[in-house]
Design a protein around this motif. Structure first.
Motif, mmCIF file in Angstrom:
data_model
loop_
_atom_site.group_PDB
_atom_site.id
_atom_site.type_symbol
_atom_site.label_atom_id
_atom_site.label_comp_id
_atom_site.label_asym_id
_atom_site.label_seq_id
_atom_site.Cartn_x
_atom_site.Cartn_y
_atom_site.Cartn_z
ATOM 1 N N ASN A 394 14.654 -105.002 25.021
ATOM 2 C CA ASN A 394 14.329 -105.686 23.766
ATOM 3 C C ASN A 394 13.348 -106.813 24.084
ATOM 4 N N THR A 395 12.224 -106.816 23.413
ATOM 5 C CA THR A 395 11.250 -107.899 23.584
ATOM 6 C C THR A 395 10.869 -108.442 22.211
ATOM 7 N N THR A 396 10.701 -109.736 22.135
ATOM 8 C CA THR A 396 10.260 -110.364 20.890
ATOM 9 C C THR A 396 9.106 -111.315 21.193
ATOM 10 N N ASN A 397 8.174 -111.391 20.265
ATOM 11 C CA ASN A 397 7.075 -112.345 20.305
ATOM 12 C C ASN A 397 6.951 -112.974 18.930
ATOM 13 N N GLY A 398 6.794 -114.292 18.891
ATOM 14 C CA GLY A 398 6.659 -114.967 17.604
ATOM 15 C C GLY A 398 5.762 -116.183 17.705
ATOM 16 N N PHE A 399 4.975 -116.410 16.660
ATOM 17 C CA PHE A 399 4.109 -117.584 16.580
ATOM 18 C C PHE A 399 4.377 -118.276 15.250
ATOM 19 N N SER A 400 4.673 -119.571 15.281
ATOM 20 C CA SER A 400 5.009 -120.277 14.041
ATOM 21 C C SER A 400 4.217 -121.577 13.919
ATOM 22 N N TRP A 401 3.999 -121.978 12.681
ATOM 23 C CA TRP A 401 3.344 -123.260 12.363
ATOM 24 C C TRP A 401 4.201 -123.952 11.306
ATOM 25 N N GLN A 402 4.582 -125.180 11.597
ATOM 26 C CA GLN A 402 5.404 -125.961 10.678
ATOM 27 C C GLN A 402 4.696 -127.262 10.354
ATOM 28 N N ARG A 403 4.748 -127.652 9.076
ATOM 29 C CA ARG A 403 4.061 -128.869 8.650
ATOM 30 C C ARG A 403 4.932 -129.680 7.702
ATOM 31 N N ASN A 404 4.961 -130.980 7.935
ATOM 32 C CA ASN A 404 5.581 -131.935 7.034
ATOM 33 C C ASN A 404 4.439 -132.635 6.296
ATOM 34 N N TRP A 405 4.400 -132.481 4.987
ATOM 35 C CA TRP A 405 3.237 -132.931 4.227
ATOM 36 C C TRP A 405 3.257 -134.418 3.915
ATOM 37 N N GLY A 406 4.277 -135.138 4.370
ATOM 38 C CA GLY A 406 4.253 -136.598 4.235
ATOM 39 C C GLY A 406 5.282 -137.125 3.265
ATOM 40 N N SER A 407 5.525 -138.448 3.349
ATOM 41 C CA SER A 407 6.554 -139.081 2.512
ATOM 42 C C SER A 407 6.169 -139.095 1.031
ATOM 43 N N LYS A 408 4.877 -139.208 0.732
ATOM 44 C CA LYS A 408 4.462 -139.197 -0.668
ATOM 45 C C LYS A 408 4.588 -137.805 -1.283
ATOM 46 N N ILE A 409 4.497 -136.793 -0.418
ATOM 47 C CA ILE A 409 4.713 -135.414 -0.854
ATOM 48 C C ILE A 409 5.863 -134.873 -0.029
ATOM 49 N N PRO A 410 7.099 -134.974 -0.499
ATOM 50 C CA PRO A 410 8.274 -134.559 0.303
ATOM 51 C C PRO A 410 8.369 -133.037 0.405
ATOM 52 N N LEU A 411 7.339 -132.455 1.032
ATOM 53 C CA LEU A 411 7.236 -131.010 1.131
ATOM 54 C C LEU A 411 7.100 -130.608 2.604
ATOM 55 N N THR A 412 7.866 -129.613 3.027
ATOM 56 C CA THR A 412 7.715 -129.039 4.358
ATOM 57 C C THR A 412 7.444 -127.545 4.215
ATOM 58 N N SER A 413 6.668 -127.007 5.141
ATOM 59 C CA SER A 413 6.341 -125.588 5.101
ATOM 60 C C SER A 413 6.383 -125.017 6.513
ATOM 61 N N LYS A 414 6.642 -123.710 6.590
ATOM 62 C CA LYS A 414 6.676 -123.027 7.879
ATOM 63 C C LYS A 414 6.215 -121.590 7.700
ATOM 64 N N VAL A 415 5.371 -121.140 8.633
ATOM 65 C CA VAL A 415 4.890 -119.765 8.635
ATOM 66 C C VAL A 415 5.214 -119.161 10.000
ATOM 67 N N LEU A 416 5.791 -117.962 10.005
ATOM 68 C CA LEU A 416 6.161 -117.284 11.236
ATOM 69 C C LEU A 416 5.611 -115.869 11.227
ATOM 70 N N LEU A 417 4.879 -115.517 12.288
ATOM 71 C CA LEU A 417 4.435 -114.150 12.546
ATOM 72 C C LEU A 417 5.187 -113.650 13.768
ATOM 73 N N TYR A 418 5.748 -112.432 13.708
ATOM 74 C CA TYR A 418 6.563 -111.995 14.838
ATOM 75 C C TYR A 418 6.523 -110.483 14.984
ATOM 76 N N GLN A 419 6.954 -110.040 16.161
ATOM 77 C CA GLN A 419 7.179 -108.620 16.424
ATOM 78 C C GLN A 419 8.390 -108.499 17.320
ATOM 79 N N SER A 420 9.282 -107.561 16.983
ATOM 80 C CA SER A 420 10.490 -107.313 17.753
ATOM 81 C C SER A 420 10.534 -105.834 18.125
ATOM 82 N N ASN A 421 10.714 -105.546 19.419
ATOM 83 C CA ASN A 421 10.727 -104.170 19.909
ATOM 84 C C ASN A 421 12.033 -103.879 20.645
#
Length: 810
Positions: A394-421
């Motif tokens: 079993n092998t997995t590969n994943g790349f993610s980007w997470q961002r906190n948009w700041g105190s004035k905009i209390p928004l967080t986001s995350k994007v994950l690209l992955y492959q599992s074999n």
């Protein structure tokens, strides 16, 4: 100017920003006072910074509830170097604490108040410290140290496990989260493995296991007896049994999400370890203040004769298979066998905090198991060689980007690209017959996950996201007598959208977590709309009530493979729904519970009802009249879970009990309804741990009702029609195996070797009394001197299995 300092010394010091109009000397003077700092001029350009040695004082206080004016007992008072608790009168005292120390007061796991040590300086009498227990921050923790230290219940209904300072458990030499999960009521392993978990009567493939949000199709070594996840790298675990967050698909019986470290330590830290079956090492390397590289690895060692753990594992896995048949063979001649089993896992994670708001990470995990078996037979005028090999990867590969948009905009986001074999391949070679045969089960999953979370207020948080999943499964089979490879390929992709919210009402006494998930399968034109919810109601300071519910579905699951496989060992193949009469599983579940917490007592109860539709008899591993059938049906389970925990000064005692009534229903078969293969009505664990200086001890006992099996009809066990004999069975699962009882023990000793290194010795003994607990029973038909004869076959649990590990941590 450039400043030289030790970062960890200044990490928690906060000061007001000095005015730009001040001179350098004035600025340093102001910072020196407000931050308790000492500045030393080295030359014209460099200045060294040190924290002034603070004066040590003794403090005390009396905790008073600001609403009722009653003293608060059993609250935790925490400083940098000490933890104490208030007595029945609310009194506490701490000696030798820095006068600038900020003391934290926690009640039931909540941070209730922070206070400066100077305000509690020991005088003629201890001051009153008024604390409101009607706080609303850190609302996610409901039950702290649930079952044992490191396990908690949060406000969303999930159970969380923190690897930091985790308490010792019976039979464990390492804090393995898959085995720790089995301490929770409702979670069990019917085949006594670490990796195959059964949640509320469901099969192990119905429990979705994620590593850093990537689905794992293999989770164990040596047929699941050893967990495939390095315990040192698993920092946090979240487990859902009901009321699952809408961001999770699949897993009709539950979800376990494992997370690796996501913070950058100040200094390099790691460890080396060795036990009877494997050696491991890991390191968390802060390349800079913004970049972390984490590497870990584990490999099997000493898997030969003489290893008591390996011998027990081998005996359990290969009982009643070709291997034991060979060992019992009495044919004249010289017979020899060689077996070799090896496994390893490797993990790499790179974490880069690009900006204070952005971080990207790369995840890699590889798991490999390989078993080789060779039988040689030499006799007068006859010889043979049979080679067999099984490998799982079993092998997995994943790349993610997470961002906190700041105190004035209390928004967080995350994007994950992955492959599992995942790939399981089996190979046999009969040298004398020149016959080669192989089969393969291969899974490839690619996916994209995008999440956003927006905090509208302290009481309302909204989440949402999109997930794309593309899963392909290939089954291939060939032998040297067939010129072509028989291959079957199936694929399924889905688009899923989800939205959820957490709401807090009435000063935090009512908390609602709810959401909706929509999934569409374009290739088969099917869609699912699934609501989930969890309500937590605080009745008073000690009592809480909960209600949970969910709808879920699952399109990827397993079938038990006993035919044409390696040496007769049971394996499980992954398959996609909507092929060969395999439907998409659909579940619905409802639960309600009551929790009580007071004076270091925790009592938690939950009643639940679960139904799963779409199961197929061909996938469930029947060993009776249903073995060759393909009927579609459902199972229904109703039950209750109770856990009780009492914390003492140096000890912790807990009890976990589960009752369940689990039945199958297949309309095409008579009788339509009968007991589930996993129907163990009662399960009880009583355990405790004790700490003495650097030693920790834990002892536990587990009792379970026996699993059901199907017995032949007494007095008429064999039916012969047209010269063909078959077993004449009773109704399926009409009998029950003897009850299961096991006692386990573990102990550890930790020692600080110097300022850098720590050592730890762990000892564990599983099944202290070496009881033969039956896990399965079935019957086979043999021809004995021309007479069809039934032979009963029993499969037993592990016997007495000792283990020891040595760890060097730094």
């Amino acid at each position: 100017m450039k400043f030289s300092y030790i970062r960890r010394d200044l990490k928690n010091i906060k000061v007001e920003k000095p005015s730009k109009s001040l001179t350098l000397e004035q600025t340093l003077g102001e910072l020196s006072v407000s931050g308790n700092l000492q500045f030393t001029q080295i030359n014209e350009r460099y200045i060294a910074i040190q924290v002034k040695q603070a004066v040590k004082i003794s403090v005390c206080g009396i905790l008073i509830d600001s609403e009722s004016s009653f003293p608060i007992a059993n609250a935790e008072i925490i400083t940098t170097n000490a933890i104490t608790t208030s007595d029945s009168g609310g009194n506490f005292n701490i000696v030798s604490v820095s006068e600038n120390e900020i003391i934290s007061i926690l009640i039931n796991g909540f941070l209730a108040r922070s206070i400066n040590a100077q305000d509690l300086a020991l005088q003629n009498r201890c001051p009153f410290v008024y604390v409101s227990q009607d706080y609303t921050y850190l609302p996610e923790v409901v039950l702290s140290d649930f079952i044992t230290k490191g396990i908690s219940r949060n406000i969303q209904g999930a159970t969380t496990i923190s690897n930091k300072n985790f308490d010792i458990l019976p039979s464990l030499i390492e804090p393995d989260v898959l085995q720790i999960a089995q301490a929770l009521p409702g979670i069990d392993s019917a085949d006594e493995t670490a990796a195959n978990l059964n949640v509320r009567g469901g099969t192990s493939d119905e429990f979705l296991i994620l590593w850093d949000d990537i689905r794992m199709y293999q989770t164990g070594h040596f047929f699941g007896l050893i967990s495939a996840f390095n315990p040192n790298l698993t920092k946090n675990v979240t487990i859902y049994k009901n009321g699952t967050s809408p961001r999770y698909g699949e897993g009709v019986s539950g979800v376990i999400a494992l997370e690796s470290n996501n913070t950058i330590p100040e200094n390099f830290q790691g460890g080396l370890g060795i036990n009877v079956t494997s050696a491991n090492g890991y390191g968390e390397i802060p390349i800079s203040e913004k970049f972390l590289l984490t590497i870990s690895g584990r490999t099997s060692i000493n898997t030969g004769i003489g290893n008591p753990v390996y011998n027990e594992f081998f005996s359990k896995v290969f009982q009643n298979t070709v291997v034991t048949t060979l060992q019992n063979n009495t044919t004249d001649g010289v017979r020899s066998t060689d077996e070799a089993f090896n496994f390893f896992d490797v993990s790499v994670k790179a974490l880069w905090k690009i900006t204070p708001r952005d971080e990207v990470s790369y995840h890699f995990l590889a798991i490999d198991n390989k078993l080789q078996f060779t039988e040689r037979f030499i006799a007068t005028g006859n010889s043979s060689v049979l080679e067999s090999e099984l490998e799982q990867q079993n092998t997995t590969n994943g790349f993610s980007w997470q961002r906190n948009w700041g105190s004035k905009i209390p928004l967080t986001s995350k994007v994950l690209l992955y492959q599992s074999n995942y790939n399981r391949s089996e190979f046999t070679n009969n040298v004398d017959l020149s016959l080669l045969a192989s089969n393969q089960n291969k899974v490839t999953e690619k996916g994209l996950k995008a999440d956003v979370s927006y905090k509208l207020s302290e009481q309302i948080t909204i989440t949402g996201g999109y997930q794309y999943t593309d899963t392909e499964i290939v089954d291939a089979e060939t032998d040297s007598n067939t010129p072509t490879i028989e291959s079957q390929e199936n694929s399924l992709f889905s688009n899923a959208f989800f939205a959820g919210s957490t709401l807090s009402f009435f000063n935090g006494t009512t908390n609602v977590s709810s959401g909706l998930r929509f999934t569409h399968y374009a290739t088969i034109s099917e869609s699912f709309v699934e609501p989930r919810f969890h309500i937590d109601q605080k009745l008073n300071a000690n009592w809480r009530a909960t209600v949970s519910g969910e709808l879920k579905h699952q399109a990827v699951y397993q079938t038990v493979n006993r035919d044409d496989n390696l040496l007769g060992v049971e394996t499980r193949d992954w398959l996609l729904a909507n092929a060969n009469n395999n439907k998409i599983l659909q579940s619905k579940q409802l639960g309600a519970g009551i929790n009580y917490s007071k004076n270091n007592w925790i009592v938690a109860t939950e009643f639940f009802l679960k139904n799963v539709e779409g199961i197929n008899t061909a996938n469930l591993g029947f060993r009776n009249q249903l073995q060759e059938t393909s009927f579609t049906g459902e199972y229904t389970i109703k039950g209750a879970e109770v856990s009780l925990n009492k914390k003492l000064k140096d000890a912790n005692i807990w009890l976990s009990y589960t009752y369940q009534d689990n039945t199958y229903t297949f309309r095409q078969f008579k009788p339509e309804t009968f007991r589930n293969n996993l129907d163990s009505n009662h399960s009880l664990t009583v355990a405790g741990s004790y700490d003495y200086k650097n030693f920790s001890f834990s002892l536990g006992n587990t009792f379970k009702s026996g699993l059901p099996y199907t017995a032949p009809v007494a007095g008429n066990p064999v039916s012969t029609v047209g010269g063909i004999s078959t077993i004449n069975y009773n109704a399926p699962n009409n009998k029950t195996l003897p009850s299961y009882f096991r006692s386990d023990f573990s102990a550890s000793y930790a020692v600080k070797l110097d300022e850098t290194f720590r050592g730890k010795i762990n000892i564990a003994v599983l099944n202290i009394f070496n009881r033969n607990n039956a896990l399965n029973r079935y019957h086979i038909l043999e021809n004995v001197e021309g007479v069809p004869t039934i032979r009963r076959v029993d499969e037993f649990s592990l016997g007495l299995t000792p283990n020891i590990s040595l760890q060097l941590l730094f």
